[in-house]
Design a protein around this motif. Structure first.
Motif, short mmCIF file in Angstrom:
data_model
loop_
_atom_site.label_atom_id
_atom_site.label_comp_id
_atom_site.label_asym_id
_atom_site.label_seq_id
_atom_site.Cartn_x
_atom_site.Cartn_y
_atom_site.Cartn_z
N GLN A 100 0.83 -1.22 0.00
CA GLN A 100 0.00 0.00 0.00
C GLN A 100 0.85 1.25 0.00
O GLN A 100 0.52 2.25 -0.64
CB GLN A 100 -0.90 0.04 1.24
N THR A 105 -2.82 -1.16 -5.08
CA THR A 105 -4.12 -1.60 -4.57
C THR A 105 -4.23 -3.11 -4.66
O THR A 105 -3.88 -3.69 -5.69
CB THR A 105 -5.25 -0.97 -5.41
N LYS A 119 -10.43 -10.04 9.61
CA LYS A 119 -10.25 -8.77 10.33
C LYS A 119 -9.44 -9.00 11.61
O LYS A 119 -8.55 -8.21 11.95
CB LYS A 119 -11.63 -8.18 10.66
N ARG A 128 -3.86 -2.29 8.13
CA ARG A 128 -5.05 -1.48 7.84
C ARG A 128 -4.79 -0.66 6.58
O ARG A 128 -3.69 -0.69 6.04
CB ARG A 128 -5.38 -0.57 9.02
N GLY A 129 -5.82 0.04 6.12
CA GLY A 129 -5.61 0.88 4.95
C GLY A 129 -6.67 0.66 3.91
O GLY A 129 -7.26 -0.41 3.82
N ASP A 130 -6.93 1.69 3.11
CA ASP A 130 -8.03 1.58 2.16
C ASP A 130 -7.58 1.11 0.78
O ASP A 130 -8.40 0.93 -0.10
CB ASP A 130 -8.80 2.91 2.07
N ARG A 131 -6.30 0.90 0.60
CA ARG A 131 -5.87 0.32 -0.67
C ARG A 131 -5.92 -1.20 -0.62
O ARG A 131 -5.54 -1.88 -1.56
CB ARG A 131 -4.45 0.76 -1.00
N GLN A 133 -8.51 -3.99 -0.30
CA GLN A 133 -9.93 -4.32 -0.32
C GLN A 133 -10.09 -5.80 -0.06
O GLN A 133 -9.31 -6.60 -0.56
CB GLN A 133 -10.52 -4.01 -1.70
#
Ligand code: TYD
Ligand code: MG
Length: 443
Positions: A100, A105, A119, A128-131, A133
């Motif tokens: 990331q 991504t 999780k 963690r991180g939004d890249r 999915q």
């Protein structure tokens, strides 16, 4: 016409024949759609091709990058195999996380564990991180739709045994499903340039329906190995179209994930009892990488009529041969002795240069004469007790010198051509008998 087969006509084994179901229409399998890239498929003179280095995404995990040949190659299909529970999901999740930072991504398809479990693992690893999915999905058709939506650089399928192509009737995990799923993922990887990691469980006997059937299809096959009882994990490239298969990565499984072990030799030797008889350090090679390992030998009078011979981490046939050579050529009497050989740290040795180390470990144990703690031993043993040349001695001795070893018992022919590392004394030997003297294993 179909015919009933109980026994494989080629290998003669019973139960080795597996039913494969074919898809209804071959066109539906994604094959025959043209070339992967669908750009220019005309023949080109070889000389006209430009040899640009393969672009790669460095994961920032040096041990993983090394095994991949310098990072993840876009559009490559990587099979990550290993025993259940060895840490496959952990390492891919950590790699996606690290990527990331480079703006990469990833789409992680969990087909085995729930999102909740994923999780929990991510929290444990501090991932963690939004890249990154994640999706819980087993149907490959829907995976393809998610790929369209997310357009990831990296796709992880965890695991290949639990996803299925709905166009096939066969159950997930069957040979036809595993193979079809992999070929579908390969077309997607090549066509869209998505690096795809496929996780697969391998049972100890390498089950036929397991990922072994995929080895020839994918670009890279990595195996994650280690003993359940030991925290060390070795990542090994078994096949690599984009790099060497000689590299290994060493990790330690800790409470908060896998920690890279940059200096495995020091780790492997950390618990060595110095000046104990039966312990010999051998500079072996894992691929191109020197690794110092401790070979432990134990010879003890047997309470049984038939003495035991046990070898862990080395081939037991090889040990039998070495004891026979020691008896004949160096006058060592193993009669009535139980013999145990163990390579500390759960390492597996497949290096002829370790022969002399195995012999000296056993002789040292039998005679209760410790080999000096600062001496390394290397050499192949011939049937008449001669010590034969081995390859790549310089990196081996270099690693030994780096860790404070000051003497090496080694084949005379090799020693003659060698400049030893600073501070290291060479003891050239021609026979096992001479090696016993040089290693002070003879009283
Ligand atoms: P996992 O990655 O789930 O293995 P695989 O996908 O190959 O089946 O890892 C399983 C084991 O690793 C599990 O027994 C718990 C242990 N583990 C740790 O010790 N530390 C950790 O941080 C994590 C995530 C797992
Ligand atoms: Mg897993």
């Amino acid at each position: 016409m179909g015919k009933w087969h109980g026994r494989c006509p080629s290998c003669g084994r019973f139960g080795a024949v597996i039913e494969e179901l074919m898809a209804a229409a071959p066109a539906a399998t994604g094959r025959g759609k043209g070339s992967f890239s669908e750009v220019d498929a005309r023949p080109t003179p070889l000389d006209a091709l430009d040899a640009r280095p393969t672009p790669r995404h460095g994961t920032g995990m040096a041990e993983l990058d090394r095994v991949l040949g310098g990072g993840v190659v876009p559009g490559s299909l990587v099979l990550l195999g290993g025993d259940p529970g060895i840490g496959k999901s952990t390492i891919v999740l950590m790699a996606c996380n690290a990527l990331q930072a480079a703006g990469i991504t990833s789409l992680y398809v969990t087909a085995e564990e729930s999102l909740g479990q994923l999780k929990l693992r991510a929290q444990r690893l501090g991932v963690r991180g939004d890249r990154l999915q994640v999706v819980s999905e087993t149907n490959l058709e829907r995976v393809a739709a998610h790929v369209e939506a997310v357009r990831p650089d990296i796709l992880v399928i965890d695991s290949i045994q639990t996803v299925y192509d709905p166009r096939l009737e066969a159950a997930p995990g069957s040979v036809s499903q595993v193979r079809e799923a992999a070929s579908r993922l390969m077309y997607q990887a090549k066509g869209k340039g998505i690096a795809t990691f496929v996780v697969g469980h391998v049972t100890k006997d390498g089950a036929i329906a397991g990922p072994r059937v995929l080895e020839h299809m994918v670009d890279t096959v990595l195996y994650f190995e280690g003993e359940q009882s030991s925290a060390y994990r070795i990542l090994r490239a078994h096949k690599n179209r984009f790099g060497s298969t000689n590299e290994i990565g060493v990790f330690e499984m800790c409470a908060d994930g896998l920690v890279e072990v940059a200096n495995p030799s020091a780790h492997l030797l950390a618990e060595r009892a110095e000046e104990a008889s039966g312990s010999v350090v051998v500079p072996t090679l894992e691929g191109t990488r020197p690794l110092l390992v401790e070979i432990q030998g134990l010879a003890a009078p047997s309470p049984y009529g038939t003495p035991r011979r046990t070898a862990l981490g080395v081939d037991s046939q090889r040990v039998a041969l070495i004891t026979a050579i020691a008896e004949r050529a160096a006058g060592v009497d193993f009669v009535g002795q139980d013999i145990y050989v163990n390579v500390a740290g759960g390492v597996r040795l497949d290096d002829p240069a370790a022969d002399l180390g195995v012999a000296l470990a056993l002789i040292s144990s039998l005679r209760r004469l410790p080999v000096p703690a600062t001496t390394v031993v290397l050499g192949e043993l011939g049937l008449s007790g001669e010590v034969r040349s081995i390859t790549q001695v310089e990196p081996r001795l270099g690693e030994a010198a780096k860790l404070g070893f000051t003497a090496a018992v080694l084949p005379a022919r090799v020693a003659a051509k060698l400049t030893p590392p600073e501070g290291m004394t060479l003891h050239p030997v021609r026979s096992l008998d001479q090696a016993c003297d040089a290693a002070r294993a003879k009283g």
